[in-house]
Write a protein that holds these residues in place. Sequence first.
Motif, PDB file in Angstrom:
ATOM      1  N   MET A  10     -13.448  34.900  20.806  1.00  0.00           N
ATOM      2  CA  MET A  10     -12.923  34.156  19.830  1.00  0.00           C
ATOM      3  C   MET A  10     -12.425  34.814  18.465  1.00  0.00           C
ATOM      4  SD  MET A  10     -13.173  30.789  20.521  1.00  0.00           S
ATOM      5  CE  MET A  10     -12.698  29.815  19.369  1.00  0.00           C
ATOM      6  N   PRO A  11     -11.416  34.629  18.012  1.00  0.00           N
ATOM      7  CA  PRO A  11     -10.971  35.289  16.751  1.00  0.00           C
ATOM      8  C   PRO A  11     -12.099  35.197  15.714  1.00  0.00           C
ATOM      9  CG  PRO A  11      -9.374  33.692  17.423  1.00  0.00           C
ATOM     10  CD  PRO A  11     -10.397  33.231  18.192  1.00  0.00           C
ATOM     11  N   ARG A  12     -12.192  36.295  14.804  1.00  0.00           N
ATOM     12  CA  ARG A  12     -13.174  36.390  13.782  1.00  0.00           C
ATOM     13  C   ARG A  12     -13.076  35.304  12.640  1.00  0.00           C
ATOM     14  NH1 ARG A  12     -12.934  42.704  12.820  1.00  0.00           N
ATOM     15  NH2 ARG A  12     -13.989  43.445  14.925  1.00  0.00           N
ATOM     16  N   ALA A  13     -11.956  34.849  12.252  1.00  0.00           N
ATOM     17  CA  ALA A  13     -11.667  33.770  11.462  1.00  0.00           C
ATOM     18  C   ALA A  13     -12.530  32.337  11.874  1.00  0.00           C
ATOM     19  CB  ALA A  13     -10.207  33.645  11.048  1.00  0.00           C
ATOM     20  N   ALA A  14     -12.217  32.071  13.231  1.00  0.00           N
ATOM     21  CA  ALA A  14     -12.863  31.173  13.836  1.00  0.00           C
ATOM     22  C   ALA A  14     -14.257  30.940  13.910  1.00  0.00           C
ATOM     23  CB  ALA A  14     -12.378  30.664  15.300  1.00  0.00           C
ATOM     24  N   ILE A  15     -14.927  32.086  13.996  1.00  0.00           N
ATOM     25  CA  ILE A  15     -16.308  32.407  13.983  1.00  0.00           C
ATOM     26  C   ILE A  15     -16.737  32.307  12.640  1.00  0.00           C
ATOM     27  CG2 ILE A  15     -18.091  34.148  14.381  1.00  0.00           C
ATOM     28  CD1 ILE A  15     -16.673  35.106  16.755  1.00  0.00           C
ATOM     29  N   ALA A  16     -16.056  32.884  11.704  1.00  0.00           N
ATOM     30  CA  ALA A  16     -16.293  32.752  10.244  1.00  0.00           C
ATOM     31  C   ALA A  16     -16.554  31.357   9.930  1.00  0.00           C
ATOM     32  CB  ALA A  16     -15.516  33.786   9.465  1.00  0.00           C
ATOM     33  N   PHE A  17     -15.258  30.431  10.292  1.00  0.00           N
ATOM     34  CA  PHE A  17     -15.310  29.109   9.810  1.00  0.00           C
ATOM     35  C   PHE A  17     -16.650  28.473  10.073  1.00  0.00           C
ATOM     36  CE2 PHE A  17     -14.055  24.921  11.032  1.00  0.00           C
ATOM     37  CZ  PHE A  17     -13.509  24.310   9.742  1.00  0.00           C
ATOM     38  N   VAL A  18     -16.921  28.576  11.452  1.00  0.00           N
ATOM     39  CA  VAL A  18     -18.107  27.850  11.984  1.00  0.00           C
ATOM     40  C   VAL A  18     -19.358  28.249  11.260  1.00  0.00           C
ATOM     41  CG1 VAL A  18     -19.545  27.565  14.119  1.00  0.00           C
ATOM     42  CG2 VAL A  18     -17.180  27.688  14.298  1.00  0.00           C
ATOM     43  N   GLU A  47     -17.969  32.428  25.793  1.00  0.00           N
ATOM     44  CA  GLU A  47     -18.263  33.156  24.614  1.00  0.00           C
ATOM     45  C   GLU A  47     -19.423  32.239  24.097  1.00  0.00           C
ATOM     46  OE1 GLU A  47     -15.071  34.405  22.254  1.00  0.00           O
ATOM     47  OE2 GLU A  47     -13.850  34.703  24.053  1.00  0.00           O
ATOM     48  N   ARG A  48     -20.084  32.608  23.280  1.00  0.00           N
ATOM     49  CA  ARG A  48     -21.102  32.088  22.143  1.00  0.00           C
ATOM     50  C   ARG A  48     -20.865  32.517  20.819  1.00  0.00           C
ATOM     51  NH1 ARG A  48     -26.951  30.774  23.967  1.00  0.00           N
ATOM     52  NH2 ARG A  48     -27.035  30.343  21.682  1.00  0.00           N
ATOM     53  N   ILE A  49     -21.092  31.303  20.017  1.00  0.00           N
ATOM     54  CA  ILE A  49     -21.035  31.536  18.466  1.00  0.00           C
ATOM     55  C   ILE A  49     -22.184  31.267  17.990  1.00  0.00           C
ATOM     56  CG2 ILE A  49     -20.145  30.736  16.440  1.00  0.00           C
ATOM     57  CD1 ILE A  49     -17.313  30.046  17.823  1.00  0.00           C
ATOM     58  N   LEU A  68     -15.496  21.618  17.734  1.00  0.00           N
ATOM     59  CA  LEU A  68     -14.387  21.818  18.695  1.00  0.00           C
ATOM     60  C   LEU A  68     -14.412  23.440  19.030  1.00  0.00           C
ATOM     61  CD1 LEU A  68     -11.901  20.831  20.237  1.00  0.00           C
ATOM     62  CD2 LEU A  68     -10.633  21.018  18.299  1.00  0.00           C
ATOM     63  N   ILE A  69     -14.374  24.162  17.875  1.00  0.00           N
ATOM     64  CA  ILE A  69     -14.541  25.633  18.097  1.00  0.00           C
ATOM     65  C   ILE A  69     -15.548  26.310  18.798  1.00  0.00           C
ATOM     66  CG2 ILE A  69     -14.398  27.820  16.671  1.00  0.00           C
ATOM     67  CD1 ILE A  69     -12.916  26.557  14.539  1.00  0.00           C
ATOM     68  N   ARG A  70     -16.747  25.596  18.654  1.00  0.00           N
ATOM     69  CA  ARG A  70     -17.952  26.091  19.782  1.00  0.00           C
ATOM     70  C   ARG A  70     -17.430  25.592  21.042  1.00  0.00           C
ATOM     71  NH1 ARG A  70     -22.567  27.904  17.914  1.00  0.00           N
ATOM     72  NH2 ARG A  70     -22.955  27.603  15.490  1.00  0.00           N
ATOM     73  N   ASP A  71     -16.950  24.585  21.180  1.00  0.00           N
ATOM     74  CA  ASP A  71     -16.546  24.119  22.666  1.00  0.00           C
ATOM     75  C   ASP A  71     -15.530  24.753  23.246  1.00  0.00           C
ATOM     76  OD1 ASP A  71     -18.510  22.118  22.697  1.00  0.00           O
ATOM     77  OD2 ASP A  71     -17.133  20.475  21.791  1.00  0.00           O
ATOM     78  N   ILE A  72     -14.782  25.200  22.471  1.00  0.00           N
ATOM     79  CA  ILE A  72     -13.693  25.938  23.056  1.00  0.00           C
ATOM     80  C   ILE A  72     -14.144  27.560  23.295  1.00  0.00           C
ATOM     81  CG2 ILE A  72     -11.559  27.533  22.499  1.00  0.00           C
ATOM     82  CD1 ILE A  72     -10.848  24.968  21.096  1.00  0.00           C
TER      83      ILE A  72
END
Length: 168
Positions: free
Chosen positions: A1-9, A166-168, A156-160
């Motif tokens: 996952m992109p770092r921005a998506a992980i940071a957002f979550v 991958e895991r967040i 949604l980001i976690r599900d993707i």
Amino acid sequence: MPRAAIAFVRIVEAVNYRIGRIAMYLFLVLAGVLLWSVITKAFFRPALWTQEMAQFTMVGYFVLGGAYSLMLNAHVRMDLLYGHWSPRRRAVIDSMTVLALIFFLAVTLWGGVESTIYAFEVGERSRTVWRPYMAPIKIVICVGVLLMLLQSIAFLIRDIATLRGERI
């Protein structure tokens, strides 16, 4: 996952955790308002503001705690089949159903913002004897809906990420 998506979550969940923990104390405020209502009705002239203030406090408690309960998976879910599915299958189903939730929350937020703007423009007040301004509670509702919307996007980001292995 992109770092921005992980940071957002992570940011969304940190904010929802803190606001949810603060919102829990609104229950004590609610108890205080209701206690004051009982005392004034029993010994003095009844306060006109207590019933509506209790309602406003309960709305804040409920709406601001909504994203927190979503984050903790403390909401009601039909577990007849869901509990037996694999994490990947759950992610597939969740990623589809969360889209409906995101749509619902986006429409609710849009309507809430429109209603809040109207409340500011006309100085909207409640139609009760106390007549408090409605804009503050409408702002609280909009903030709560926004937090739930952001938490749904984080889901949604976690599900993707789960579908990608991958895991967040």
